[in-house]
Design a protein around this motif. Structure first.
Motif, PDB file in Angstrom:
ATOM      1  N   LEU A  36       0.824  -1.209   0.000  1.00  0.00           N
ATOM      2  CA  LEU A  36       0.000   0.000   0.000  1.00  0.00           C
ATOM      3  C   LEU A  36       0.859   1.259   0.000  1.00  0.00           C
ATOM      4  N   LEU A  37       1.856   1.296   0.894  1.00  0.00           N
ATOM      5  CA  LEU A  37       2.668   2.497   1.051  1.00  0.00           C
ATOM      6  C   LEU A  37       3.565   2.747  -0.154  1.00  0.00           C
ATOM      7  N   ILE A  40      -1.355   9.511   4.807  1.00  0.00           N
ATOM      8  CA  ILE A  40      -1.167  10.157   6.102  1.00  0.00           C
ATOM      9  C   ILE A  40      -2.492  10.711   6.617  1.00  0.00           C
ATOM     10  N   ILE A  41      -3.270  11.346   5.731  1.00  0.00           N
ATOM     11  CA  ILE A  41      -4.580  11.878   6.132  1.00  0.00           C
ATOM     12  C   ILE A  41      -5.495  10.739   6.583  1.00  0.00           C
ATOM     13  N   GLU A  42      -5.503   9.670   5.810  1.00  0.00           N
ATOM     14  CA  GLU A  42      -6.339   8.517   6.150  1.00  0.00           C
ATOM     15  C   GLU A  42      -5.927   7.906   7.484  1.00  0.00           C
ATOM     16  N   ALA A  43      -4.610   7.747   7.686  1.00  0.00           N
ATOM     17  CA  ALA A  43      -4.128   7.169   8.946  1.00  0.00           C
ATOM     18  C   ALA A  43      -4.451   8.079  10.124  1.00  0.00           C
ATOM     19  N   GLY A  44      -4.389   9.397   9.916  1.00  0.00           N
ATOM     20  CA  GLY A  44      -4.740  10.317  10.994  1.00  0.00           C
ATOM     21  C   GLY A  44      -6.200  10.222  11.391  1.00  0.00           C
ATOM     22  N   TYR A  45      -7.075  10.084  10.410  1.00  0.00           N
ATOM     23  CA  TYR A  45      -8.504   9.939  10.696  1.00  0.00           C
ATOM     24  C   TYR A  45      -8.789   8.658  11.475  1.00  0.00           C
ATOM     25  N   ARG A  46      -8.034   7.608  11.162  1.00  0.00           N
ATOM     26  CA  ARG A  46      -8.269   6.306  11.795  1.00  0.00           C
ATOM     27  C   ARG A  46      -7.415   6.079  13.038  1.00  0.00           C
ATOM     28  N   ALA A  72       4.617   6.272   6.726  1.00  0.00           N
ATOM     29  CA  ALA A  72       4.531   7.127   5.542  1.00  0.00           C
ATOM     30  C   ALA A  72       5.463   8.327   5.659  1.00  0.00           C
ATOM     31  N   LEU A  73       5.543   8.907   6.853  1.00  0.00           N
ATOM     32  CA  LEU A  73       6.452  10.038   7.063  1.00  0.00           C
ATOM     33  C   LEU A  73       7.907   9.624   6.854  1.00  0.00           C
ATOM     34  N   ILE A  74       8.258   8.444   7.338  1.00  0.00           N
ATOM     35  CA  ILE A  74       9.629   7.959   7.164  1.00  0.00           C
ATOM     36  C   ILE A  74       9.932   7.738   5.684  1.00  0.00           C
ATOM     37  N   LEU A  75       8.962   7.201   4.937  1.00  0.00           N
ATOM     38  CA  LEU A  75       9.159   7.011   3.501  1.00  0.00           C
ATOM     39  C   LEU A  75       9.390   8.347   2.798  1.00  0.00           C
ATOM     40  N   ILE A  76       8.621   9.369   3.166  1.00  0.00           N
ATOM     41  CA  ILE A  76       8.799  10.687   2.557  1.00  0.00           C
ATOM     42  C   ILE A  76      10.175  11.244   2.878  1.00  0.00           C
ATOM     43  N   SER A  77      10.595  11.112   4.130  1.00  0.00           N
ATOM     44  CA  SER A  77      11.908  11.628   4.536  1.00  0.00           C
ATOM     45  C   SER A  77      13.037  10.906   3.807  1.00  0.00           C
ATOM     46  N   LEU A  78      12.960   9.579   3.756  1.00  0.00           N
ATOM     47  CA  LEU A  78      14.003   8.812   3.071  1.00  0.00           C
ATOM     48  C   LEU A  78      14.037   9.133   1.582  1.00  0.00           C
TER      49      LEU A  78
END
Length: 283
Positions: A74-75, A233-239, A248-254
């Motif tokens: 998914l990610l 990230i938005i979806e995970a925050g809602y859930r 997801a944040l780590i993937l963006i940073s890497l």
């Protein structure tokens, strides 16, 4: 073992000391950041344990790593969507920025007329521009691409324009004395001189294109039409799925780090044989 014994034979003590110091700096340049990163991860884990923080607020590092593995399909699928927008916008920023910079150097009137509009695009927050883009553009991918391009465009334009205008005046006079045309001066003098400036702008624009893509997805992706990492990230925050959010944040940073390293390598390979900034790195 002394510094002289560890250095190549035939070096005097001062030279041996310098060689040893350079070797230590090379090792430290990657070892120290690695140690600090491991210490930060350990401290993160200990804070979660000592304060008994729930997983939905702050997950432990191994939980995030496990989520990154279990939700990889998914990610990473969402990462490909974000990368598509990132690289397309960067390509358009390079083509548009370099082309417009060349046009600016060929005509001061063109530069005075259009450069202020580029500044306006740069200083206006993309979240303020997006409602207009949302009205006038129907295609969702085009909306994201346009937002990311606006963010990445100005560093390429400004740095390349600066490089093209920073040519030594004596060399320009020499070209003109020898009857060089404007195209010959541009090709053989201005463009090579502007290359370090362009590559510096490219490294900046590479990170900004990723930021622009993620921000555009945040603004547009909450409706569920986008499937990039920002939407995850938005979806995970809602859930309240904090492990997926951190993954997801780590993937963006890497991804941002990898883009910067690749562009830095490209810059070094292009400049290493002739430009002072790269030559100093090889001493």
């Amino acid at each position: 073992m002394t510094a002289i014994e560890t250095a190549p034979a035939g070096l005097d003590p001062e030279e041996a000391k310098r060689v040893r110091q350079e070797r230590l700096e090379r090792i430290g340049s990657w070892l120290l950041p690695l140690l600090i990163m491991l210490l930060a991860i350990w401290l993160w884990d200990r804070i979660c344990v000592w304060n008994e923080i729930p997983q939905y607020i702050l997950p432990r590092p191994h939980v995030v790593a496990q989520t990154l593995y279990t939700d990889a399909a998914l990610l990473f699928g969402s990462l490909l969507v974000t990368l598509k927008i990132t690289f397309l916008s960067l390509l358009l920023a390079v083509l548009g920025g370099v082309g417009l910079a060349v046009l600016f150097t060929q005509s001061k009137w063109v530069e005075m007329s259009f450069f202020p509009f580029a500044i306006v695009l740069q200083v206006t927050p993309i979240v303020a521009i997006f409602p207009l883009i949302n009205i006038y553009v129907d295609n969702q991918t085009t909306k994201l691409l346009l937002c990311s391009w606006i963010v990445a465009f100005f560093p390429i334009l400004s740095n390349t324009t600066l490089g093209l205008n920073s040519v030594d005046r004596n060399l320009r006079d020499l070209f003109r004395l020898n009857g060089a045309t404007r195209w010959q001066e541009l090709r053989h003098l201005r463009l090579p001189a502007a290359m370090p400036y362009f590559l510096g702008g490219l490294k900046i624009a590479g990170g900004l294109s990723l930021i622009g893509a993620v921000v555009a997805e945040f603004v547009a992706g909450s409706s569920g039409q986008s499937s990039g990492l920002a939407s995850r990230i938005i979806e995970a925050g809602y859930r309240l799925n904090a492990p997926r959010l951190f993954a997801a944040l780590i993937l963006i940073s890497l991804t941002g780090i990898l883009i910067f390293l690749v562009l830095s390598l490209v810059s070094h390979l292009i400049l290493r044989r002739w430009h002072e900034s790269a030559l100093k790195q090889e001493r």
